[in-house]
Scaffold this active site. Structure first.
Site, PDB file in Angstrom:
ATOM      1  CD  GLU A 187      -5.665   5.033   3.716  1.00  0.00           C
ATOM      2  OE1 GLU A 187      -6.876   4.864   3.960  1.00  0.00           O
ATOM      3  OE2 GLU A 187      -5.053   4.436   2.820  1.00  0.00           O
ATOM      4  NE  ARG A 192      -6.957 -10.034  -5.315  1.00  0.00           N
ATOM      5  CZ  ARG A 192      -8.104  -9.530  -4.911  1.00  0.00           C
ATOM      6  NH1 ARG A 192      -9.204  -9.709  -5.609  1.00  0.00           N
ATOM      7  NH2 ARG A 192      -8.171  -8.807  -3.818  1.00  0.00           N
ATOM      8  CE  LYS A 219      -3.853  -1.998   2.651  1.00  0.00           C
ATOM      9  NZ  LYS A 219      -4.715  -2.620   1.674  1.00  0.00           N
TER      10      LYS A 219
HETATM   11  P1  ADP Z   1      -7.804  -4.253   2.280  1.00  0.00           P
HETATM   12  O1  ADP Z   1      -6.632  -4.317   1.338  1.00  0.00           O
HETATM   13  O2  ADP Z   1      -7.527  -4.921   3.578  1.00  0.00           O
HETATM   14  O3  ADP Z   1      -9.078  -4.678   1.650  1.00  0.00           O
HETATM   15  P2  ADP Z   1      -8.462  -1.456   1.847  1.00  0.00           P
HETATM   16  O4  ADP Z   1      -7.473  -0.363   1.965  1.00  0.00           O
HETATM   17  O5  ADP Z   1      -8.845  -1.873   0.471  1.00  0.00           O
HETATM   18  O6  ADP Z   1      -7.929  -2.716   2.681  1.00  0.00           O
HETATM   19  O7  ADP Z   1      -9.763  -1.057   2.657  1.00  0.00           O
HETATM   20  C1  ADP Z   1     -10.813  -1.955   2.907  1.00  0.00           C
HETATM   21  C2  ADP Z   1     -12.022  -1.207   3.421  1.00  0.00           C
HETATM   22  O8  ADP Z   1     -11.723  -0.493   4.621  1.00  0.00           O
HETATM   23  C3  ADP Z   1     -12.570  -0.160   2.497  1.00  0.00           C
HETATM   24  O9  ADP Z   1     -13.426  -0.704   1.538  1.00  0.00           O
HETATM   25  C4  ADP Z   1     -13.289   0.767   3.460  1.00  0.00           C
HETATM   26  O10 ADP Z   1     -14.527   0.237   3.823  1.00  0.00           O
HETATM   27  C5  ADP Z   1     -12.410   0.744   4.665  1.00  0.00           C
HETATM   28  N1  ADP Z   1     -11.445   1.848   4.629  1.00  0.00           N
HETATM   29  C6  ADP Z   1     -10.216   1.837   4.071  1.00  0.00           C
HETATM   30  N2  ADP Z   1      -9.600   3.012   4.206  1.00  0.00           N
HETATM   31  C7  ADP Z   1     -10.444   3.826   4.872  1.00  0.00           C
HETATM   32  C8  ADP Z   1     -10.387   5.186   5.338  1.00  0.00           C
HETATM   33  N3  ADP Z   1      -9.320   5.943   5.137  1.00  0.00           N
HETATM   34  N4  ADP Z   1     -11.448   5.671   5.996  1.00  0.00           N
HETATM   35  C9  ADP Z   1     -12.534   4.910   6.232  1.00  0.00           C
HETATM   36  N5  ADP Z   1     -12.647   3.646   5.825  1.00  0.00           N
HETATM   37  C10 ADP Z   1     -11.623   3.085   5.158  1.00  0.00           C
END
Ligand code: ADP
Length: 661
Positions: free
Chosen positions: A200, A293, A116
């Site tokens: 974040e 993917r 990330k």
């Molecule tokens: P992973 O790779 O574990 O799936 P992501 O970064 O894609 O992690 O985030 C998964 C979920 O977490 C998102 O779909 C959202 O619901 C929540 N999320 C991620 N970042 C944030 C953020 N900055 N603020 C609020 N919710 C978040």
């Protein structure tokens, strides 16, 4: 196109990939771990290969064994599906070294988007902004604390190597930061072997929007529009749709533009998904991460665009150009997907295990079911709990919603409890049809937590009636309800008369049901309370309640809600209660389904009260079952490695004395 493909995966996605291969006459090789020897994907493939014991680390995650299987079967390509090795650049490289086609992006694309932290830097450089936060290499606690302060609380700590919602921690204020950071780092290290984190800004009303991308080896990149995956639990998707509803065209343009820009910047050459987060009410989508993917929710995009994404993936993997201009890709109507998991949404989504006794997919227009299970499939503790995806397409979102709701009412998976009724209730919720979806949907729609409607008296009567009618049917031999007169069966009321049953719901207290048969109609009373249910003998259902009988077990299905009962004649129940009264207090039984990892005792051994008897592993939780009282081990009903259901009798202990009562 490739002549043969090995599918390095299991479950629904392996089956789904095999289907497209079959359409093009491509020979398929399935791999399987021991627990999957009889799985649907193994039966569907032309050839299959056992790659080791059931735990994923010893089978589906073994790149070396999988490569050996590929070479042994002469497969020309490897499709990794999602999860497992799908974002493993080493397997991609190994393919290249062995002259095998990797059906995914080049190792360099996987690497670029794999963490990330790095992917955010690359995106930023391509002009695609991430969530305001800190993505730096300086990982000292002081720096991170300072950065959190600068970003402003609440902040989200994320594992750089995280995925699947794991390794995320919400921190509400500065005072809680240090401890949370400590925890997050340890968790990240244990789960991913990489303790780096990023910070974040926590978006308060997040919409999860993502763009389906495809690139080829000739520098072409197109998008297949967006999906909305905001309905989530524990940061994992539950219901997804395409296109996103209630989305401003100008915001949509930004999403699509940025996704293509990022894919072009890294020379993306396969199928992928660029994920964004948007604060509801805001107009600036932020880049979250890119998944290099095929995605679980890809079918909604297939249904609205009409493309087979696995076909495209195979095509570009073998070096062919996409052969598509952006204008050729259009959205037609709306599609929604529901993930059917073997889990209990009323108990923090605790996974359920067991044998699927009955399995019926909905047969409805506009509905597609992607599944990896069938009748007699065993749901084991080794893999994730998703059993099937049900996807509905319609000319509008309202039509797609109605179709999927109906599909949730028609799907029958009996023997293992699933989240089906929960999915149905999400789809029926007024804010699903009206509102802007955010990741808060589930907590706002079910503020007290979701609970299934408890079985009522009508259900108890229906369960008893199901057993009674099943008895009639078996006895009559011919067509269901013929030749009723002139026979008698225990536990079944005579042609006119009354009979009493013990009806026990799972996780509930038993009730006494009196069935009365008069003029070929059954009626019933529960603990002496009358009910309004009237079941004609010739029916195999009671009003809106369907049933299925498997021995003394009755599954009732009421609009997608499944209830399980054990039904016995009253006489039988009383006799058995008398038999078991003394014995049961000393037995060791499994409180929840799981895997027996160790049996600490032998027959004949004396044990003291509280001594560990059996070790169990249920969904990564290890615990000991202890002797309820002092005694001698009489019988052992399990062995290390057994998968056992809830309330299974594991070890019988003969008490050394009986306490006076
Ligand atoms: P992973 O790779 O574990 O799936 P992501 O970064 O894609 O992690 O985030 C998964 C979920 O977490 C998102 O779909 C959202 O619901 C929540 N999320 C991620 N970042 C944030 C953020 N900055 N603020 C609020 N919710 C978040």
């Amino acid at each position: 196109m490739l002549e043969s493909v090995l599918i390095a995966n299991r479950g629904e996605i392996a089956c789904r990939i095999i289907r497209t291969c079959q359409r093009f006459g491509i020979r398929t090789v399935a791999v399987f771990a021991e627990a999957d020897a009889d799985a649907r994907h193994v039966r569907m493939a032309d050839e299959s290969h056992c790659i080791g014991p059931s735990p994923a680390a010893e089978s589906y995650l073994r790149a070396d064994t999988i490569m050996d299987a590929c070479l042994a079967h002469g497969a020309a390509g490897i499709h990794p599906g999602y999860g497992f090795l799908s974002e493993n650049d080493q397997l991609a490289q190994r393919c290249a070294q062995n002259g095998v086609t990797w059906i995914g992006p080049s190792a360099s694309c996987i690497q670029a988007m794999g963490s990330k932290i790095e992917s955010k830097a690359i995106a930023e450089e391509a002009g695609v902004a991430g969530v305001p936060g800190y993505y730096g290499e300086d990982q000292s606690a002081e720096r991170l604390q300072r950065e959190a302060q600068r970003i402003g609380f609440p902040v989200l700590i994320k594992a750089s190597a995280g995925g699947g919602g794991k390794g995320m921690r919400l921190v509400e204020d500065a005072a809680a930061f240090a401890d949370a950071l400590d925890f997050a780092k340890r968790e990240a290290k244990a789960a991913f072997g990489d303790e780096r984190v990023l910070l974040e800004k926590y978006i308060e009303h997040p919409r999860h929007l993502e763009v389906q991308i495809a690139g080829d080896h000739h520098g072409n990149v197109v998008h297949f529009f967006e999906r909305d995956c905001s309905i989530q639990r524990n940061y994992q998707k539950v219901v997804e749709e395409a296109p996103a509803a209630n989305l401003d065209d100008s915001v949509r343009e930004k999403l699509l533009d940025r996704a293509v820009r990022l894919a072009e910047a890294i020379g993306y050459d396969s199928l992928g998904t660029v994920e964004f987060i948007l604060d509801a009410g805001d107009t600036e989508p932020y880049f979250l991460e890119m998944n290099t993917r095929l995605q679980v929710e890809h079918p909604v995009t297939e249904l609205v665009t009409g493309f087979d994404l696995v076909e495209l993936q195979l095509q570009v993997a073998s070096g062919e150009p996409l052969g598509l201009t952006q204008d050729a890709i259009r959205v037609n109507g709306s599609a929604i997907e529901a993930r059917v998991n073997a889990e209990d949404p009323s108990a923090d989504y605790r996974p359920n295990l067991g044998l699927i006794a009955r399995y019926r997919e909905p047969q409805l227009e506009g509905v597609r079911t992607d599944s990896g299970v069938g009748e007699q499939s065993e749901v084991t503790p080794y893999y994730d709990s998703m059993l099937a995806k049900v996807i509905a397409h319609g000319s509008s979102r309202a039509v797609a919603t109605r179709r999927l709701t109906r599909a949730m009412e028609h799907l029958q998976i009996l023997g293992v409890d699933t989240n089906q009724a929960f999915l149905r209730d999400i789809l029926r919720h007024p804010s699903f049809s009206d509102g802007v979806l955010t990741t808060r949907f589930i907590s706002e729609a079910f503020p007290e937590g979701w609970q299934p409607e408890p079985p009522d008296d009508r259900a108890a009567v229906a369960a008893a009636a199901a057993v009674a009618l099943e008895g009639y049917r078996r006895q009559s031999g011919v067509g269901p309800w013929r030749r009723l007169a002139g026979f008698r069966v225990a536990a079944v009321p005579a042609r006119a008369g009354r009979s009493r049953y013990e009806v026990r719901p799972t996780d509930g207290d038993p009730v006494a049901v009196d069935l009365v048969l008069e003029n070929d109609v059954l009626t019933g009373r529960v603990d002496d309370r009358p009910t309004d249910l009237r079941i004609p003998l010739q029916r195999n259902a009671a009003g809106e309640i369907d049933w299925w009988v498997d021995g003394d077990r009755v599954y009732l299905i009421k609009q997608g809600r499944t209830m399980t009962f054990t039904v016995r004649s009253w006489v039988e129940a009383m006799a058995s209660a008398a038999r078991h009264e003394t014995a049961s207090a000393s037995d060791v039984t499994s409180s929840i389904p799981g895997l027996v990892t160790d049996v600490h005792v032998e027959v004949g051994q004396t044990v003291s009260k509280g001594e560990p008897i059996v070790a169990m592993d249920a969904m990564k939780l290890v615990f000991e079952l202890k002797a309820p009282q002092e005694g001698t081990v009489k019988t052992i009903h399990c062995a290390s490695g057994d998968t056992v259901g809830a309330h299974a009798l594991l070890v019988e202990i003969e008490p050394s004395f009986t306490e006076a009562s």
